[in-house]
Design a protein around this motif. Structure first.
Motif, PDB file in Angstrom:
ATOM      1  N   UNK A   8       0.811  -1.225   0.000  1.00 27.49           N
ATOM      2  CA  UNK A   8       0.000   0.000   0.000  1.00 27.49           C
ATOM      3  C   UNK A   8       0.840   1.269   0.000  1.00 27.49           C
ATOM      4  N   UNK A   9       2.097   1.165   0.384  1.00 31.22           N
ATOM      5  CA  UNK A   9       2.958   2.349   0.368  1.00 31.22           C
ATOM      6  C   UNK A   9       3.950   2.322  -0.792  1.00 31.22           C
ATOM      7  N   UNK A  10       3.670   1.499  -1.791  1.00 26.40           N
ATOM      8  CA  UNK A  10       4.630   1.326  -2.892  1.00 26.40           C
ATOM      9  C   UNK A  10       4.487   2.395  -3.972  1.00 26.40           C
ATOM     10  N   UNK A  11       3.539   3.308  -3.805  1.00 23.83           N
ATOM     11  CA  UNK A  11       3.360   4.359  -4.807  1.00 23.83           C
ATOM     12  C   UNK A  11       2.394   3.984  -5.915  1.00 23.83           C
ATOM     13  N   UNK A  12       1.808   2.770  -5.846  1.00 27.19           N
ATOM     14  CA  UNK A  12       0.788   2.372  -6.819  1.00 27.19           C
ATOM     15  C   UNK A  12      -0.565   2.917  -6.381  1.00 27.19           C
ATOM     16  N   UNK A  13      -1.386   3.221  -7.366  1.00 27.13           N
ATOM     17  CA  UNK A  13      -2.785   3.530  -7.090  1.00 27.13           C
ATOM     18  C   UNK A  13      -3.488   2.197  -6.816  1.00 27.13           C
ATOM     19  N   UNK A  14      -4.362   2.154  -5.814  1.00 31.44           N
ATOM     20  CA  UNK A  14      -5.129   0.930  -5.545  1.00 31.44           C
ATOM     21  C   UNK A  14      -6.628   1.213  -5.643  1.00 31.44           C
ATOM     22  N   UNK A  15      -7.296   0.453  -6.515  1.00 27.98           N
ATOM     23  CA  UNK A  15      -8.766   0.473  -6.594  1.00 27.98           C
ATOM     24  C   UNK A  15      -9.260  -0.863  -6.065  1.00 27.98           C
ATOM     25  N   UNK A  16     -10.187  -0.816  -5.125  1.00 28.98           N
ATOM     26  CA  UNK A  16     -10.702  -2.059  -4.518  1.00 28.98           C
ATOM     27  C   UNK A  16     -12.109  -2.326  -5.045  1.00 28.98           C
ATOM     28  N   UNK A  17     -12.452  -3.610  -5.168  1.00 25.20           N
ATOM     29  CA  UNK A  17     -13.688  -3.997  -5.862  1.00 25.20           C
ATOM     30  C   UNK A  17     -14.512  -4.979  -5.023  1.00 25.20           C
ATOM     31  N   UNK A  18     -15.794  -4.623  -4.846  1.00 24.66           N
ATOM     32  CA  UNK A  18     -16.659  -5.467  -4.019  1.00 24.66           C
ATOM     33  C   UNK A  18     -17.019  -6.776  -4.707  1.00 24.66           C
ATOM     34  N   UNK A  19     -17.258  -6.696  -6.020  1.00 25.01           N
ATOM     35  CA  UNK A  19     -17.742  -7.877  -6.737  1.00 25.01           C
ATOM     36  C   UNK A  19     -17.137  -7.916  -8.141  1.00 25.01           C
ATOM     37  N   UNK A  20     -17.539  -8.897  -8.924  1.00 23.73           N
ATOM     38  CA  UNK A  20     -16.938  -9.078 -10.253  1.00 23.73           C
ATOM     39  C   UNK A  20     -17.250  -7.896 -11.169  1.00 23.73           C
ATOM     40  N   UNK A  21     -18.459  -7.326 -11.040  1.00 17.29           N
ATOM     41  CA  UNK A  21     -18.819  -6.170 -11.871  1.00 17.29           C
ATOM     42  C   UNK A  21     -17.881  -5.000 -11.577  1.00 17.29           C
ATOM     43  N   UNK A  22     -17.655  -4.744 -10.273  1.00 14.27           N
ATOM     44  CA  UNK A  22     -16.757  -3.638  -9.914  1.00 14.27           C
ATOM     45  C   UNK A  22     -15.329  -3.915 -10.369  1.00 14.27           C
ATOM     46  N   UNK A  23     -14.906  -5.179 -10.275  1.00 15.77           N
ATOM     47  CA  UNK A  23     -13.549  -5.531 -10.715  1.00 15.77           C
ATOM     48  C   UNK A  23     -13.405  -5.284 -12.219  1.00 15.77           C
ATOM     49  N   UNK A  24     -14.438  -5.673 -12.975  1.00 16.63           N
ATOM     50  CA  UNK A  24     -14.454  -5.440 -14.429  1.00 16.63           C
ATOM     51  C   UNK A  24     -14.427  -3.935 -14.728  1.00 16.63           C
ATOM     52  N   UNK A  25     -15.303  -3.201 -14.062  1.00 16.73           N
ATOM     53  CA  UNK A  25     -15.407  -1.756 -14.301  1.00 16.73           C
ATOM     54  C   UNK A  25     -14.124  -1.031 -13.877  1.00 16.73           C
ATOM     55  N   UNK A  26     -13.581  -1.423 -12.713  1.00 16.13           N
ATOM     56  CA  UNK A  26     -12.352  -0.783 -12.230  1.00 16.13           C
ATOM     57  C   UNK A  26     -11.180  -1.057 -13.167  1.00 16.13           C
ATOM     58  N   UNK A  27     -11.144  -2.257 -13.740  1.00 13.07           N
ATOM     59  CA  UNK A  27     -10.042  -2.601 -14.647  1.00 13.07           C
ATOM     60  C   UNK A  27     -10.055  -1.677 -15.860  1.00 13.07           C
ATOM     61  N   UNK A  28     -11.229  -1.451 -16.416  1.00 18.16           N
ATOM     62  CA  UNK A  28     -11.329  -0.586 -17.596  1.00 18.16           C
ATOM     63  C   UNK A  28     -10.963   0.860 -17.224  1.00 18.16           C
ATOM     64  N   UNK A  29     -11.463   1.321 -16.078  1.00 16.36           N
ATOM     65  CA  UNK A  29     -11.164   2.688 -15.651  1.00 16.36           C
ATOM     66  C   UNK A  29      -9.691   2.864 -15.274  1.00 16.36           C
ATOM     67  N   UNK A  30      -9.067   1.777 -14.818  1.00 15.40           N
ATOM     68  CA  UNK A  30      -7.667   1.852 -14.355  1.00 15.40           C
ATOM     69  C   UNK A  30      -6.742   2.359 -15.457  1.00 15.40           C
ATOM     70  N   UNK A  31      -7.017   1.962 -16.709  1.00 11.33           N
ATOM     71  CA  UNK A  31      -6.138   2.396 -17.808  1.00 11.33           C
ATOM     72  C   UNK A  31      -6.197   3.912 -17.982  1.00 11.33           C
ATOM     73  N   UNK A  32      -7.404   4.452 -17.917  1.00 12.02           N
ATOM     74  CA  UNK A  32      -7.559   5.892 -18.086  1.00 12.02           C
ATOM     75  C   UNK A  32      -6.897   6.674 -16.943  1.00 12.02           C
ATOM     76  N   UNK A  33      -6.991   6.115 -15.720  1.00  9.19           N
ATOM     77  CA  UNK A  33      -6.402   6.789 -14.551  1.00  9.19           C
ATOM     78  C   UNK A  33      -4.875   6.721 -14.644  1.00  9.19           C
ATOM     79  N   UNK A  34      -4.360   5.505 -14.881  1.00 13.40           N
ATOM     80  CA  UNK A  34      -2.906   5.304 -14.931  1.00 13.40           C
ATOM     81  C   UNK A  34      -2.274   6.159 -16.023  1.00 13.40           C
ATOM     82  N   UNK A  35      -2.944   6.209 -17.188  1.00 12.95           N
ATOM     83  CA  UNK A  35      -2.337   6.827 -18.371  1.00 12.95           C
ATOM     84  C   UNK A  35      -2.638   8.316 -18.491  1.00 12.95           C
ATOM     85  N   UNK A  36      -3.422   8.860 -17.559  1.00 15.03           N
ATOM     86  CA  UNK A  36      -3.716  10.293 -17.594  1.00 15.03           C
ATOM     87  C   UNK A  36      -2.407  11.073 -17.546  1.00 15.03           C
ATOM     88  N   UNK A  37      -2.252  12.045 -18.417  1.00 18.49           N
ATOM     89  CA  UNK A  37      -0.969  12.744 -18.537  1.00 18.49           C
ATOM     90  C   UNK A  37      -0.540  13.454 -17.256  1.00 18.49           C
TER      91      UNK A  37
END
Lengths: 393, 97
Positions: free
Chosen positions: A128-157
């Motif tokens: 948790x202190x490694x400098x990575x962003x962490x998104x946590x997911x309650x269920x499979x839908x959230x895990x799916x949705x978070x995965x797609x959103x993760x690219x946009x967050x990570x790659x934001x300039x």
């Protein structure tokens, strides 16, 4: 049009990765993640994605390969669990410090010893202190949705940081749920083209990665990295707003459930939040004002917003699926306590540790905690600030 | 060289200027100093090949004086130097002596 399917959490996340169609994937099998990367390598073999798979001999190597591929200019993914994440630890810091937007689902599993393959949060808490962003997911839908959103967050300039998507091992990774998939084209349009800031393979503009930074500059780079973290919550909310437009599903920095007028509350991550919400409904039916807060963006932790959302409660319990040996309290508790510290009026805060190594979290556990919170709210008396629940005494 | 503040540094400490290590002078690290004795030098250029930095200047195929701004005093040149008839063309002397 959304496609409704019945799939496991691993299958849903693997499908999100297929829809994104990354350039490079370097992964090593580890339970309970194995099945996710196995499915993804199936997409590669079947020509469903153009991703280059790099077969490696360990997670230390998989993350190292991801660092190289990301610096080279690729959109890069991997996935892991437990010991695998622990083995990556050294390179996690290099990925974040080098500002490489790698995306990594983490299927949460307990750490050895004793050896255990089942779900708890010790692995991701260790990072948790490694400098990575962490998104946590309650269920499979959230895990799916978070995965797609993760690219946009990570790659934001403005961000350029790696992202972990946390989902509970077996409970989510291997259970079949109803999922709404977006169309491939919607996902492709949502994530867009990836452009690395300083690609190593741009031979017209040669760059050097990973220089030695001595005391005359190290603090400037660390301060710059710390500042980037302050921009993450706003980007997460912007990306969530765009995601809502294509999915109809709303995401925030955290989810609150019947919290606004609540007097007692629970903070809990991931799948156990679902069980807790059911029990909160039962208590609400009895006229008890109970509520819940489920962190989604856990790193960087939006402590101001979280403190604001919780400060009106009389009594609050943080339930953690991990301990932090030798520290005062468990990981999430410490963040919640810090977020409430600035307020004069704040809830009495207690800490429970549950569900380690896949131990079931049952509705009666939530009932015991809520009953204890009712008692604390009425009397102000606390019998124990920190204890394990669901353990044989 | 004016040091940059945290707002000016490149994200991820990526260096975007090729060959910029030339600006990084390391001569102050030295505790002992190589001395070139020209009459013992056979111009084999072993010192130029073995120098891990940029401390030996070669012009028109001939070795010239040391560039002490890059010499860390590792002594590899002195070790490798075959010299002439048993007399070294590079010797190390302690700095400040």
């Amino acid at each position: 049009m959304a496609k409704i399917v019945a799939v496991t959490g691993n299958e849903a996340v693997a499908n999100a990765l297929r829809q994104v169609n990354p350039d490079v994937c370097a992964a090593y099998p580890i339970t309970p993640q194995t099945d996710m990367m196995q499915r993804f390598s199936g997409f590669v073999s079947d020509g469903k994605v153009k991703t280059e798979i790099i077969l490696v001999e360990s997670e230390h190597s998989s993350m190292s390969a991801c660092v190289g591929a990301s610096a080279a200019g690729g959109r890069v993914i991997t996935a892991t669990s437990s010991q695998g994440l622990a083995l990556m630890n050294e390179i996690l810091y290099i990925a974040s410090g080098t500002r490489l937007p790698i995306v990594m689902p983490v299927v949460n599993r307990a750490l050895s010893a004793p050896l255990n393959i089942h779900g708890d949060h010790s692995d991701a808490m260790g990072a948790r202190d490694s400098g990575w962003i962490q998104l946590w997911s309650e269920n499979a839908q959230e895990a799916y949705d978070n995965t797609i959103q993760a690219f946009r967050i990570a790659e934001h300039m403005d961000i350029r940081l790696p992202v972990m998507i946390c989902l509970d091992g077996f409970i989510i990774s291997h259970s079949i749920e109803r999922i709404e998939y977006l169309e491939d084209e919607q996902v492709q349009n949502f994530v867009g083209e990836f452009k690395q800031l300083y690609p190593l393979l741009d031979l017209a503009h040669p760059v050097s990665y990973g220089p030695l930074i001595l005391p005359d500059y190290y603090m400037e780079f660390r301060k710059a990295q710390a500042e980037v973290n302050t921009k993450v919550p706003e980007v997460v909310l912007d990306v969530a707003a765009d995601f809502e437009k294509i999915s109809g599903r709303k995401y925030g920095l955290f989810e609150t459930y019947r919290l606004e007028d609540a007097e007692i509350g629970i903070v809990i991550l991931n799948s156990a939040a679902g069980t807790t919400k059911d029990v909160i409904d039962e208590f609400r039916n009895k006229g008890i004002k109970a509520g819940l807060l489920k962190p989604r963006l856990y790193r960087p932790f939006p402590y101001v917003e979280t403190g604001e959302a919780l400060k009106h409660l009389k009594a609050l319990c943080v339930l953690d699926r991990a301990d932090s040996f030798g520290s005062s309290f468990s990981p999430v508790y410490m963040d919640i306590a810090s977020s409430l510290y600035p307020y004069n009026d704040k809830p009495i805060l207690i800490n429970k540790i549950y569900g380690l190594g896949g131990r079931d979290y049952l509705p009666e556990h939530a009932e015991i905690v809520l009953n204890e919170l009712i008692d604390i709210a009425e009397t102000g008396n606390v019998k124990s600030y920190k204890e394990y629940i669901g353990v044989r005494e | 060289m004016k040091l940059k503040n945290w707002k000016e540094v490149n994200p991820g400490s990526v260096i975007t200027e090729p060959g910029s290590s030339e600006k990084f002078k390391t001569g102050s690290w030295r505790s002992s100093k190589p001395i070139w004795i020209e009459e013992n030098c056979i111009q084999c250029l072993f010192c130029w090949i073995y120098c891990p930095d940029n401390a030996i200047k070669v012009k028109d195929g001939k070795r010239g004086e040391f560039d002490y701004e890059y010499c860390k005093g590792c002594g590899i040149c002195a070790l490798e130097c075959p010299g002439k008839k048993g007399n070294k063309a590079i010797i190390m002397v302690e700095e400040g002596k």
